[in-house]
Design a protein around this motif. Structure first.
Motif, PDB file in Angstrom:
ATOM      1  N   ARG A 115       0.849  -1.195   0.000  1.00 11.59           N
ATOM      2  CA  ARG A 115       0.000   0.000   0.000  1.00 11.59           C
ATOM      3  C   ARG A 115       0.880   1.238   0.000  1.00 11.59           C
ATOM      4  N   VAL A 116       0.238   2.355  -0.357  1.00  6.82           N
ATOM      5  CA  VAL A 116       0.969   3.616  -0.476  1.00  6.82           C
ATOM      6  C   VAL A 116       0.204   4.692   0.284  1.00  6.82           C
ATOM      7  N   GLU A 117       0.947   5.574   0.930  1.00  3.95           N
ATOM      8  CA  GLU A 117       0.318   6.700   1.639  1.00  3.95           C
ATOM      9  C   GLU A 117       1.056   7.986   1.262  1.00  3.95           C
ATOM     10  N   THR A 118       0.352   9.097   1.379  1.00 10.19           N
ATOM     11  CA  THR A 118       1.025  10.383   1.170  1.00 10.19           C
ATOM     12  C   THR A 118       0.738  11.289   2.362  1.00 10.19           C
ATOM     13  N   SER A 119       1.567  12.327   2.459  1.00 12.02           N
ATOM     14  CA  SER A 119       1.411  13.244   3.588  1.00 12.02           C
ATOM     15  C   SER A 119       1.811  14.648   3.148  1.00 12.02           C
ATOM     16  N   VAL A 120       1.184  15.649   3.739  1.00 16.09           N
ATOM     17  CA  VAL A 120       1.549  17.037   3.422  1.00 16.09           C
ATOM     18  C   VAL A 120       2.470  17.629   4.492  1.00 16.09           C
ATOM     19  N   ASP A 121       2.659  16.895   5.598  1.00 18.27           N
ATOM     20  CA  ASP A 121       3.509  17.446   6.666  1.00 18.27           C
ATOM     21  C   ASP A 121       4.527  16.431   7.208  1.00 18.27           C
ATOM     22  N   GLY A 122       4.492  15.209   6.685  1.00 19.10           N
ATOM     23  CA  GLY A 122       5.426  14.195   7.179  1.00 19.10           C
ATOM     24  C   GLY A 122       5.008  13.612   8.514  1.00 19.10           C
ATOM     25  N   LEU A 123       3.812  13.968   8.981  1.00 22.05           N
ATOM     26  CA  LEU A 123       3.338  13.465  10.276  1.00 22.05           C
ATOM     27  C   LEU A 123       2.119  12.570  10.089  1.00 22.05           C
ATOM     28  N   PRO A 152      -0.157   9.059  -8.143  1.00 28.50           N
ATOM     29  CA  PRO A 152      -0.728  10.410  -8.298  1.00 28.50           C
ATOM     30  C   PRO A 152      -0.583  11.157  -6.970  1.00 28.50           C
ATOM     31  N   LEU A 153      -0.246  12.452  -7.058  1.00 28.68           N
ATOM     32  CA  LEU A 153       0.026  13.202  -5.834  1.00 28.68           C
ATOM     33  C   LEU A 153      -1.070  14.211  -5.545  1.00 28.68           C
ATOM     34  N   PRO A 154      -1.617  14.187  -4.324  1.00 31.88           N
ATOM     35  CA  PRO A 154      -2.565  15.237  -3.946  1.00 31.88           C
ATOM     36  C   PRO A 154      -1.836  16.582  -3.848  1.00 31.88           C
ATOM     37  N   ALA A 155      -2.617  17.666  -3.900  1.00 29.02           N
ATOM     38  CA  ALA A 155      -2.014  18.997  -3.795  1.00 29.02           C
ATOM     39  C   ALA A 155      -1.180  19.085  -2.520  1.00 29.02           C
ATOM     40  N   ARG A 156      -0.059  19.704  -2.613  1.00 27.88           N
ATOM     41  CA  ARG A 156       0.831  20.002  -1.481  1.00 27.88           C
ATOM     42  C   ARG A 156       1.463  18.778  -0.809  1.00 27.88           C
ATOM     43  N   ALA A 157       1.308  17.584  -1.418  1.00 27.17           N
ATOM     44  CA  ALA A 157       1.946  16.403  -0.804  1.00 27.17           C
ATOM     45  C   ALA A 157       3.462  16.563  -0.826  1.00 27.17           C
ATOM     46  N   THR A 158       4.110  16.264   0.289  1.00 22.38           N
ATOM     47  CA  THR A 158       5.564  16.390   0.394  1.00 22.38           C
ATOM     48  C   THR A 158       6.235  15.066   0.744  1.00 22.38           C
ATOM     49  N   HIS A 159       5.419  14.099   1.198  1.00 21.35           N
ATOM     50  CA  HIS A 159       5.982  12.808   1.593  1.00 21.35           C
ATOM     51  C   HIS A 159       5.152  11.675   0.995  1.00 21.35           C
ATOM     52  N   VAL A 160       5.843  10.615   0.603  1.00 22.49           N
ATOM     53  CA  VAL A 160       5.171   9.433   0.063  1.00 22.49           C
ATOM     54  C   VAL A 160       5.733   8.213   0.779  1.00 22.49           C
ATOM     55  N   ARG A 161       4.856   7.387   1.290  1.00 21.52           N
ATOM     56  CA  ARG A 161       5.331   6.179   1.994  1.00 21.52           C
ATOM     57  C   ARG A 161       4.837   4.940   1.268  1.00 21.52           C
ATOM     58  N   ILE A 162       5.752   4.022   1.003  1.00 23.35           N
ATOM     59  CA  ILE A 162       5.418   2.797   0.280  1.00 23.35           C
ATOM     60  C   ILE A 162       5.698   1.611   1.192  1.00 23.35           C
ATOM     61  N   HIS A 163       4.668   0.812   1.432  1.00 25.98           N
ATOM     62  CA  HIS A 163       4.844  -0.423   2.213  1.00 25.98           C
ATOM     63  C   HIS A 163       5.043  -1.559   1.215  1.00 25.98           C
TER      64      HIS A 163
END
Ligand code: BES
Ligand code: ZN
Length: 635
Positions: free
Chosen positions: A78-86, A109-120
């Motif tokens: 699975r993949v997650e994204t974050s706009v603040d790294g938290l 695909p990246l949501p607006a303002r995403a700065t972090h992407v986590r891949i499991h």
């Protein structure tokens, strides 16, 4: 007019794109660029996989383009994204079709303002960049061992990332292993860390993905100097520390030539014998084959080479694999300068002469397109495109510049080049522009003598190429000729007093005398063609008994001798050949031996019989090459 301007603009964009495009990566760093990698994973020896998560910190110039990553045989959970790294939220992703050479693109695909992407994810047991060793393949025979080899494009088989040397990242890692084993990485390692199976690492300088490295095993550490040391299995550590005791001197010598060592510590990890390369310049922690432990420091030029990469390659990096010669040609040139500083001119001259002969031999077999420094590797596996050309032709080009402009000037130029491009990835064109501005244009009279375009873009060697020679080798040839003419017995060749390099030269010289001239079918002139098998066997046997070649523990000598033994059908060496192929996995040694065997029908049969047993112990990179050579189809 407007149309013309537009055309020009399109052409310019095209040109810029061509320069920046790495044909061995799916990534789109001009739109989304990964700046930092955070790796968190378990090393699962029972399943032969790494399992965990990678978090990428990204920088975006486009708010619409997705993140494109390189992967090979990864199982993405699975993949997650974050706009603040938290706070992370689930994201969609697609894995594209798998290409045999490149692997598969992972599109997020990246949501607006995403700065972090986590891949499991987890790796596959056949991952091309990992080797999992059974205890039987280690010196200790008790514990398993695993190590990575990311260059050229294998990082993608254990981390989803932008796997192009044009992108540099800092990284952190947390690695969990069985409790009694130690993990080490191309990062800050703490030799006194408690053995608790939970290890953390930090690499603060931005490096290309091919330099991310990890090894796990029963490892010990020995200090070699204030900022140098060696890791190896307990059974090997003393031998390794003795062999590598000049490492600190090498660092000091290189700093004197090219400026400060910028990576903090310089340690060496001596791996089990299946390591497919001689050495790999992972920053702060060179990975090395145990086949350099000859007992007399005669093969430590390999350490000079990997250390030199701390300037040429790791500090200033090839932007694509087309520019590989910027890494390796510079490094071979530096390696010889370090050799000269630490062991003297005679030794450096011998290595250069051996290098030139290897290059000339290889040039006889290569197609024109592979003789070009700025080589076109598009559509090809970069692991297969690598030859002596980027190494030795590249080094000769720099030697030619040194000889033309003078050593003092050229040394100043190189030093400023490393400072100017420090921590950057550059193309051949960028180097050439810098060369023009800082050397060629300043000394036009000298510059007129250097056919730069021919060196970089043409096949073969320019007529002006330097031809390194060694006075010691001339003396070796005298002795060899006397023996071949029957004037002295082999026991009177003073090889016991010679260096490994002189003995290697002796072997190669003798082989060229025994070998029928290349113009097969032409008039037989040299005495060699008249040598019958009985004569050949007698000469080989005499040399063997005088120099103890079959039983040599020096891997370079053993390799050269075994190659000659196949070429001359010298059967007393065959058991040793089999033992060598079953215990060593260094591709530079084993591949030519299999190729030579495969030239005759009986040899091909023996090659397959040995390979069948040895193959499970070889690294995926070596297996890929030798499978092709032997047309292995899984018998
Ligand atoms: N970086 C290379 C090894 C490499 C090159 C790995 C290309 C994967 C793809 C390393 O610095 C090297 O050149 N090693 C040589 C030894 C050297 C003394 C010429 C080797 O392994 O034989
Ligand atoms: Zn190298």
């Amino acid at each position: 007019m407007r149309q013309m301007v537009y055309c020009f603009f399109v052409l310019m964009m095209f040109a810029i794109n061509v320069v920046a495009q790495d044909s061995h990566s799916y990534a789109n760093p001009s739109a989304v660029r990964v700046r930092h990698v955070d790796l968190d994973c378990d090393v699962l020896f029972d399943q032969k996989i790494l399992k965990g998560a990678t978090t990428l910190t990204i920088e975006r110039t486009s708010q619409t383009e997705p993140l494109l990553l390189d992967t090979r045989d990864l199982k993405i959970e699975r993949v997650e994204t974050s706009v603040d790294g938290l706070k992370y939220t689930p994201a969609t992703f697609t894995v594209g079709t798998n290409d045999k050479i490149l692997g598969a693109p992972l599109t997020i695909p990246l949501p607006a303002r995403a700065t972090h992407v986590r891949i499991h994810y987890s790796t596959s047991p056949g991952a091309s960049g990992l080797q999992w060793l059974d205890p039987a393949q280690t010196a200790g025979k008790k514990d398993p061992f695993m190590f990575t080899q990311s260059q050229a494009i294998h990082a993608r088989s254990w981390i989803p990332l932008q796997d192009t040397p044009a992108v540099r990242v800092t990284y952190n890692a947390r690695i969990r292993t069985p409790r009694n084993l130690l993990a080490v990485m191309s990062a800050e390692n703490d030799a006194r860390t408690p053995l608790d199976g939970d290890y953390s690492f930090r690499m603060r300088q931005p490096i290309p993905s091919y330099l991310i490295a990890l090894a796990v095993g029963d490892l010990r550490f020995r200090s070699l100097g204030p900022r140098t040391g060696v890791y190896a299995e307990p059974q090997v550590i003393d031998r390794a520390a003795r062999e590598l005791s000049d490492t600190e001197r090498m660092v000091v010598a290189t700093e004197r030539l090219y400026g400060p060592y910028r990576w903090g510590r310089y340690d060496i990890l001596v791996l089990p014998p299946s390591f497919p390369f001689g050495g790999m310049e992972n920053p702060r922690l060179t990975f090395a084959t145990p086949t350099i432990l000859a007992g007399d420091k005669s093969l430590v030029s390999l350490i000079a080479h990997e250390l030199a990469h701390s300037w040429s390659g790791n500090l200033v990096t090839n932007a694509t694999w087309r520019d590989f010669w910027l890494n390796e040609g510079f490094t071979v040139y530096l390696e010889r300068r370090i050799q000269e500083a630490v062991y003297g001119r005679a030794r450096a001259a011998m290595e250069a002469a051996l290098g030139l002969r290897d290059l000339q031999e290889e040039l006889d077999t290569l197609e024109d397109r592979d003789e070009i420094l700025h080589v076109d590797l598009k559509g090809r596996d970069p692991d297969e495109g690598f030859t002596d050309v980027p190494y030795e032709k590249g080094a000769l080009f720099l030697l030619h510049l040194e000889q033309t402009f003078g050593r003092a000037r050229f040394d100043r130029f190189l030093r400023s080049y490393f400072d100017h491009f420090a921590f950057q990835s550059i193309t051949t064109e960028q180097f050439l522009a810098y060369l023009k501005q800082n050397l060629l244009d300043r000394y036009p009279a000298q510059a007129a003598q250097v056919p730069v375009d021919e060196w970089i873009y043409k096949a073969g060697l320019p007529a002006v190429a330097p031809k390194p020679t060694s006075a010691a080798f001339a003396r070796v040839e005298e002795q060899a000729k006397r023996w071949l003419r029957g004037e002295i017995p082999a026991t009177q060749i003073p090889a016991a007093r010679w260096t490994t390099q002189e003995r290697l030269h002796l072997l190669k010289f003798v082989q060229s005398a025994l070998e029928p001239p290349p113009s097969a079918g032409g008039p037989a002139d040299a005495s060699a063609t008249q040598l019958n098998q009985t004569e050949r066997t007698r000469l080989m046997g005499e040399l063997d008994r005088a120099l103890n070649l079959t039983s040599s523990g020096n891997s370079e000598i053993a390799f050269q001798w075994l190659l000659m033994s196949i070429q001359n059908k010298y059967e007393p060496a065959y058991p040793r050949l089999e033992e060598f192929l079953l215990s060593v996995g260094r591709r530079k040694f084993i591949r030519p031996l299999y190729q030579e065997l495969a030239k005759t029908p009986e040899g091909a049969e023996r090659a397959l019989a040995i390979y069948r047993r040895a193959r499970p112990t070889y690294h995926p990179i070596a297996v890929t090459s030798i499978d092709q050579d032997l047309k292995w189809s899984g018998q």
